[in-house]
Structures are given as structure tokens and as C-alpha cells.
Design a protein around this motif. Sequence first.
Motif, short mmCIF file in Angstrom:
data_model
loop_
_atom_site.label_atom_id
_atom_site.label_comp_id
_atom_site.label_asym_id
_atom_site.label_seq_id
_atom_site.Cartn_x
_atom_site.Cartn_y
_atom_site.Cartn_z
N THR A 1 -2.55 0.67 -4.24
CA THR A 1 -2.12 -0.60 -3.67
C THR A 1 -1.83 -1.59 -4.79
O THR A 1 -2.62 -1.71 -5.73
N TRP B 1 -7.59 0.66 -15.17
CA TRP B 1 -8.39 0.54 -13.96
C TRP B 1 -9.86 0.79 -14.31
O TRP B 1 -10.18 1.42 -15.32
N GLY C 1 -13.76 1.43 -12.03
CA GLY C 1 -14.38 1.55 -10.72
C GLY C 1 -15.52 2.55 -10.77
O GLY C 1 -16.22 2.66 -11.77
N ALA D 1 -7.66 4.67 -4.75
CA ALA D 1 -8.77 5.39 -4.13
C ALA D 1 -8.30 6.79 -3.78
O ALA D 1 -7.21 6.97 -3.24
N ARG E 1 0.84 -1.20 0.00
CA ARG E 1 0.00 0.00 0.00
C ARG E 1 0.87 1.25 0.00
O ARG E 1 1.80 1.36 0.80
N GLU F 1 -5.42 -1.55 -6.42
CA GLU F 1 -6.55 -0.68 -6.13
C GLU F 1 -6.06 0.76 -6.07
O GLU F 1 -4.93 1.01 -5.65
N ASP G 1 -2.79 -7.37 -9.76
CA ASP G 1 -3.95 -6.74 -9.15
C ASP G 1 -3.56 -5.52 -8.33
O ASP G 1 -2.42 -5.37 -7.91
N LYS H 1 -12.99 5.14 -6.46
CA LYS H 1 -12.35 3.89 -6.07
C LYS H 1 -12.33 2.99 -7.29
O LYS H 1 -13.35 2.81 -7.95
N GLY H 2 -11.14 2.47 -7.62
CA GLY H 2 -11.00 1.63 -8.79
C GLY H 2 -10.09 0.45 -8.53
O GLY H 2 -9.27 0.46 -7.62
N PHE H 3 -10.26 -0.57 -9.37
CA PHE H 3 -9.45 -1.78 -9.28
C PHE H 3 -8.54 -1.85 -10.49
O PHE H 3 -8.95 -1.58 -11.61
#
Length: 114
Positions: free
Chosen positions: A37, A72, A74, A47, A14, A45, A43, A52-54
Motif C-alpha cells: 500500500t 521498510w 516491521g 504485508a 492498495r 505498508e 508512506d 508486516k512492515g511500514f
Amino acid sequence: MAKVPGFAKAFAGRWRIVEMDNWDSDFLDLVEEAHLTFEGKSDGEIAFGALKGFLDVRYGARDGSACAEFSWEGHDENDPVCGPGWVMIGTAGRLVGHFCIHNGEESGFVCERG
């Protein structure tokens, strides 16, 4: 389980987003602590603000430095959003990168471990 690329280890974990060109520091932590992260082989993330997205990440090198390029998807204020981005290892152990919202804004950003 697929092997994690060597470059991925430099980014794993992170990172706190501490600075963005287009949004002030008060906005960054609007909903939760702003962060980027990286997890596992591909993978992650992101924010900040109400976004917020993946991530779908690919690791490699850019200009001789380790680089993570990602797409990404989200939500931002409950609206679906997506886009590309990238990040490199900068000075003093920070990450330096660029983030884009498809058909929207874009910004440079800086992250610190944590």
C-alpha cells in the motif's frame, strides 16, 4: 502539508500481492491478505505471510518507467526485520518489483490493483 510527487499518483492505494518468486500463494495470505500500500508523500505498508512492515518511499523513474523505491521496517513472526525494495509499473497495469529482508531472503513479486 507537503505536495505529493506526480509519480506517487500512479502507485497510490492498495495493491494485492499476487505472486512472489520465493513464497507460494498459500503462504502469502497466511495472516492477512498480502498487499503493498502506498499512502501520501512517502508512506506505505507491506504485508505477506507473517511479515508486516511500514515503508519509507521515494518516487522517481528507472529505465524510463515510474518507480517507487522504499526501505521498510516491521516484524516477521514477532522478530524485528527491515530491508529495501522497489517496484515499477509493469504490463497490464500491474506492479513488478523486488523485496529484500536484511540478512535474509529476497524475492521478486507482482501486484495487481485492489
